[in-house]
Design a protein around this motif. Structure first.
Motif, short mmCIF file in Angstrom:
data_model
loop_
_atom_site.label_atom_id
_atom_site.label_comp_id
_atom_site.label_asym_id
_atom_site.label_seq_id
_atom_site.Cartn_x
_atom_site.Cartn_y
_atom_site.Cartn_z
N GLN A 30 9.23 56.49 26.13
CA GLN A 30 10.52 56.40 26.81
C GLN A 30 11.66 56.78 25.86
O GLN A 30 12.63 57.41 26.26
CB GLN A 30 10.78 54.98 27.31
CG GLN A 30 9.93 54.50 28.43
CD GLN A 30 10.35 53.08 28.78
OE1 GLN A 30 11.50 52.81 29.03
NE2 GLN A 30 9.41 52.16 28.77
N VAL A 31 11.53 56.36 24.62
CA VAL A 31 12.57 56.60 23.61
C VAL A 31 12.58 58.07 23.20
O VAL A 31 13.64 58.67 23.05
CB VAL A 31 12.36 55.69 22.38
CG1 VAL A 31 13.35 56.03 21.28
CG2 VAL A 31 12.47 54.22 22.77
N CYS A 98 21.89 58.43 17.80
CA CYS A 98 21.58 57.05 18.15
C CYS A 98 20.21 57.00 18.82
O CYS A 98 19.90 57.86 19.64
CB CYS A 98 22.64 56.51 19.12
SG CYS A 98 22.38 54.81 19.61
N ARG A 99 19.42 56.04 18.43
CA ARG A 99 18.14 55.81 19.07
C ARG A 99 17.87 54.31 19.02
O ARG A 99 17.74 53.74 17.94
CB ARG A 99 17.02 56.58 18.37
CG ARG A 99 15.79 56.71 19.21
CD ARG A 99 14.81 57.75 18.67
NE ARG A 99 15.50 59.03 18.50
CZ ARG A 99 15.18 59.92 17.57
NH1 ARG A 99 14.19 59.70 16.74
NH2 ARG A 99 15.84 61.05 17.48
N PRO A 102 14.09 50.43 24.03
CA PRO A 102 14.45 50.30 25.45
C PRO A 102 14.99 48.94 25.85
O PRO A 102 15.79 48.84 26.77
CB PRO A 102 13.15 50.59 26.20
CG PRO A 102 12.20 51.14 25.21
CD PRO A 102 12.71 50.85 23.85
N TRP A 105 18.77 49.03 25.85
CA TRP A 105 19.47 50.00 26.67
C TRP A 105 20.32 49.31 27.73
O TRP A 105 19.99 48.23 28.22
CB TRP A 105 18.49 50.93 27.36
CG TRP A 105 17.70 51.82 26.45
CD1 TRP A 105 17.84 51.94 25.10
CD2 TRP A 105 16.63 52.68 26.81
NE1 TRP A 105 16.93 52.85 24.60
CE2 TRP A 105 16.18 53.32 25.63
CE3 TRP A 105 16.01 52.99 28.01
CZ2 TRP A 105 15.13 54.24 25.64
CZ3 TRP A 105 14.97 53.91 28.02
CH2 TRP A 105 14.55 54.52 26.84
N GLY A 106 21.42 49.94 28.08
CA GLY A 106 22.26 49.46 29.18
C GLY A 106 23.11 48.25 28.87
O GLY A 106 23.68 47.64 29.77
N GLN A 107 23.21 47.89 27.59
CA GLN A 107 23.97 46.71 27.20
C GLN A 107 25.24 47.04 26.43
O GLN A 107 25.94 46.15 25.96
CB GLN A 107 23.09 45.78 26.36
CG GLN A 107 21.85 45.33 27.09
CD GLN A 107 20.91 44.55 26.20
OE1 GLN A 107 21.34 43.71 25.41
NE2 GLN A 107 19.63 44.82 26.31
N ALA A 110 24.68 51.06 22.25
CA ALA A 110 24.79 52.46 21.80
C ALA A 110 26.26 52.87 21.73
O ALA A 110 26.70 53.49 20.75
CB ALA A 110 24.01 53.39 22.72
N ASP A 138 19.74 64.38 29.95
CA ASP A 138 19.72 63.02 29.40
C ASP A 138 21.10 62.39 29.60
O ASP A 138 22.03 62.63 28.83
CB ASP A 138 19.34 63.07 27.92
CG ASP A 138 19.06 61.70 27.35
OD1 ASP A 138 19.16 60.70 28.08
OD2 ASP A 138 18.73 61.63 26.15
N ALA A 140 22.21 59.18 29.48
CA ALA A 140 22.68 58.05 28.65
C ALA A 140 23.58 58.51 27.51
O ALA A 140 24.69 57.97 27.36
CB ALA A 140 21.50 57.24 28.14
#
Length: 177
Positions: A30-31, A98-99, A102, A105-107, A110, A138, A140
């Motif tokens: 996923q990453v 940035c990596r 998962p 993510w969404g918080q 990043a 992509d 995000a």
């Protein structure tokens, strides 16, 4: 030791004990889905990449930070500055990368890390411009770049993998810290 603190993150140079959590992150499909050819990395490849981070710090005075959650000490991934040598057409340039795992993510981590990295680039390293490169589909990183005030500077193609890329940029004199 170079360290940047935000309300939710500690951005710092890597520690030896970061290898296992970073290897877990880079082994997650996923990453890595949008990175280069989408291949995951094993422990040795991750160790080599982390060694390159330190070389960038030593040679250029900036690099990728390990992103740590201050409350737990957990490594969330990395965020920071690097020279995108894989894309010669944008050189000389310094890019924000940035990596995160998962679960982070969404918080907003990043965005927060990228914002702090932009401040670091402008205030501590005296850079006047940074870019960010992402795969066209992509969404995000596109959202993070938009939050930073970056604008599309060019569309191009990865020279090795043929993947369509967007290059966003911001003149840091216009960045709102």
């Amino acid at each position: 030791m170079t360290e940047v603190r935000t309300p939710r993150l500690i951005l710092r140079r890597r520690h030896d004990d970061d290898l296992a959590p970073m290897a877990d992150i880079t082994a997650d499909p996923q990453v890595t889905r949008w990175v280069a050819d989408g291949s995951v990395q094993d422990l040795d490849q991750t160790a080599e990449a982390m060694q390159r981070w330190e070389e960038e710090w030593d040679e250029g005075g900036f690099g990728l930070f390990a992103a740590e959650l201050p409350a737990s000490g957990e490594a969330a991934g990395f965020v920071g500055l690097s020279v995108p040598e894989f894309l010669p057409e944008v050189l000389p340039a310094v890019g924000i990368s940035c990596r995160l795992g998962p679960q982070f993510w969404g918080q907003g981590d990043a965005s927060e890390g990228a914002h702090a990295t932009s401040e670091f680039a402008l205030q501590d390293r005296g850079l006047d411009r940074v870019i960010s490169i992402s795969a066209v589909d992509d969404d995000a990183p596109e959202n993070v770049m938009r939050k930073l005030g970056m604008v599309l500077a060019r569309e191009t193609t990865h020279p090795v993998y043929g993947i369509p890329l967007n290059v966003h940029a911001i003149d840091l004199t216009e960045f709102h810290a």
